[in-house]
Design a protein around this motif. Structure first.
Motif, short mmCIF file in Angstrom:
data_model
loop_
_atom_site.label_atom_id
_atom_site.label_comp_id
_atom_site.label_asym_id
_atom_site.label_seq_id
_atom_site.Cartn_x
_atom_site.Cartn_y
_atom_site.Cartn_z
N GLU A 232 0.86 -1.18 0.00
CA GLU A 232 0.00 0.00 0.00
C GLU A 232 0.90 1.24 0.00
O GLU A 232 2.07 1.17 0.34
CB GLU A 232 -0.93 0.02 1.21
CG GLU A 232 -0.22 -0.01 2.55
CD GLU A 232 -1.19 -0.03 3.72
OE1 GLU A 232 -0.75 0.17 4.85
OE2 GLU A 232 -2.39 -0.23 3.48
N GLY A 233 0.31 2.36 -0.39
CA GLY A 233 1.09 3.59 -0.45
C GLY A 233 2.13 3.60 -1.54
O GLY A 233 3.24 4.10 -1.36
N HIS A 245 7.66 3.09 -1.54
CA HIS A 245 6.63 3.44 -0.57
C HIS A 245 6.54 4.96 -0.53
O HIS A 245 7.57 5.65 -0.59
CB HIS A 245 6.99 2.94 0.84
CG HIS A 245 6.76 1.48 1.03
ND1 HIS A 245 7.79 0.59 1.26
CD2 HIS A 245 5.62 0.74 1.05
CE1 HIS A 245 7.30 -0.62 1.41
NE2 HIS A 245 5.99 -0.57 1.27
N ARG A 246 5.34 5.49 -0.39
CA ARG A 246 5.19 6.94 -0.27
C ARG A 246 5.99 7.46 0.93
O ARG A 246 6.71 8.46 0.82
CB ARG A 246 3.72 7.32 -0.12
CG ARG A 246 3.51 8.81 0.17
CD ARG A 246 2.08 9.08 0.54
NE ARG A 246 1.23 9.05 -0.65
CZ ARG A 246 1.00 10.10 -1.43
NH1 ARG A 246 1.54 11.28 -1.13
NH2 ARG A 246 0.22 10.00 -2.48
N ASP A 247 5.87 6.79 2.08
CA ASP A 247 6.58 7.25 3.28
C ASP A 247 8.09 7.21 3.09
O ASP A 247 8.81 8.09 3.55
CB ASP A 247 6.18 6.40 4.50
CG ASP A 247 4.75 6.66 4.93
OD1 ASP A 247 4.19 7.70 4.53
OD2 ASP A 247 4.19 5.82 5.67
N GLU A 267 1.60 8.97 -8.69
CA GLU A 267 0.80 7.89 -8.13
C GLU A 267 0.23 7.05 -9.26
O GLU A 267 -0.11 7.59 -10.32
CB GLU A 267 -0.31 8.45 -7.25
CG GLU A 267 0.20 9.23 -6.05
CD GLU A 267 -0.93 9.73 -5.17
OE1 GLU A 267 -2.10 9.46 -5.52
OE2 GLU A 267 -0.64 10.38 -4.16
#
Length: 283
Positions: A232-233, A245-247, A267
């Motif tokens: 996810e992300g 990962h976005r984070d 995205e």
């Protein structure tokens, strides 16, 4: 009487030495603890050098080996006091660039290969001097992002004399500072590594990332920052399309692929539904 006099002198001398040692131990212990924190952060190796046992840390970074060492006295041209020196291998040997804060006075030798480098409308020019043996190569190196990293090095953790030198197979950064915490030392080294990355990007003019128009199916993409599967992300680099990962992207601040350095991500888009598709399958 002479023996008693000599004995008293020895006692006084030993007392002074003990007091001097007591004053110096906390500072030395704090410095050593800071370099131990650096070892833990970058999984490096610590050694003690010289008669004073000053700490030196080495660790791998990408394809390079980094050396960080404490200096009891910094470079003479920067002034007096303790300093930190960070060195990395630099591929270029044909030309050299030197950045100095406070600005270095004009060189006296009329036949010196060093020439002052003028940067158009840049406030950093007032705070630092820029010298190079090849003005064109120096201007290509000193782009806006590299100059921003130089300013960060000048002011972190506090503004202090700084010397940065590219050339002769090495990037050499020396900053006058008395290391008081591991976080200060780690932050300084991280900025040097960022400067190294951005400087390397200025030398990769022959690398081209091809824009891919066709959609790609990613089966269990792995984030290059943390090494874990992205469930996810998910975001991907706008330039080279590497998934992250976005984070993790936000933590690093740019693409993790060496020689890319893109700061913007995209995205994934949801594929449009085919005409007549309801999203369910008939039994």
């Amino acid at each position: 009487m002479e023996c008693i006099f000599v004995f008293l002198i020895l006692v006084v001398a030993l007392g002074l030495l003990a007091g001097f040692g007591t004053c110096r131990v906390p500072g030395n212990a704090r410095r050593l603890a800071s370099y131990h924190a650096l070892v833990e952060r970058f999984h490096g190796t610590l050694t003690r050098i010289g008669c004073r046992g000053l700490p030196r840390v080495t660790f791998p970074y990408r394809a390079a080996n980094v050396t960080v060492e404490a200096l009891a006295r910094g470079p003479r041209e920067l002034g007096r006091g303790a300093a930190v020196r960070v060195r990395l291998p630099w591929h270029e040997r044909a030309w050299q660039v030197e950045i100095r804060h406070p600005p270095r006075p004009a060189r006296s030798a009329s036949r010196s290969p060093w020439q002052p480098i003028r940067l158009a409308s840049d406030a950093l020019q007032c705070r630092c001097s820029f010298w190079g043996t090849d003005p064109e190569a120096a201007r290509r190196l000193l782009n806006e992002v590299v100059r921003w990293d130089i300013e960060r090095l000048r002011t972190q953790p506090t503004a202090s004399p700084l010397s940065i030198r590219f050339g002769r197979g090495e990037l050499d950064v020396s900053k006058m500072m008395d290391v008081r915490s591991g976080s200060d030392l780690i932050s300084l080294v991280e900025v040097v590594l960022d400067l190294y990355d951005q400087a390397m990007l200025t030398q990769t003019r022959d690398i081209t990332f091809l824009e891919q128009q066709a959609a790609q199916v990613l089966e269990e993409p792995v984030c290059r920052v943390c090494g874990e599967v992205i469930r996810e992300g998910l975001v991907f680099c706008r330039r080279c399309k590497t998934p992250h990962h976005r984070d993790c992207w936000l933590y690093v601040g740019r693409c993790s692929v060496f020689a890319c350095g893109e700061s913007q991500f995209r995205e994934p888009q949801v594929a449009p539904r085919l005409p007549g598709e309801t999203g369910t399958r008939k039994a």
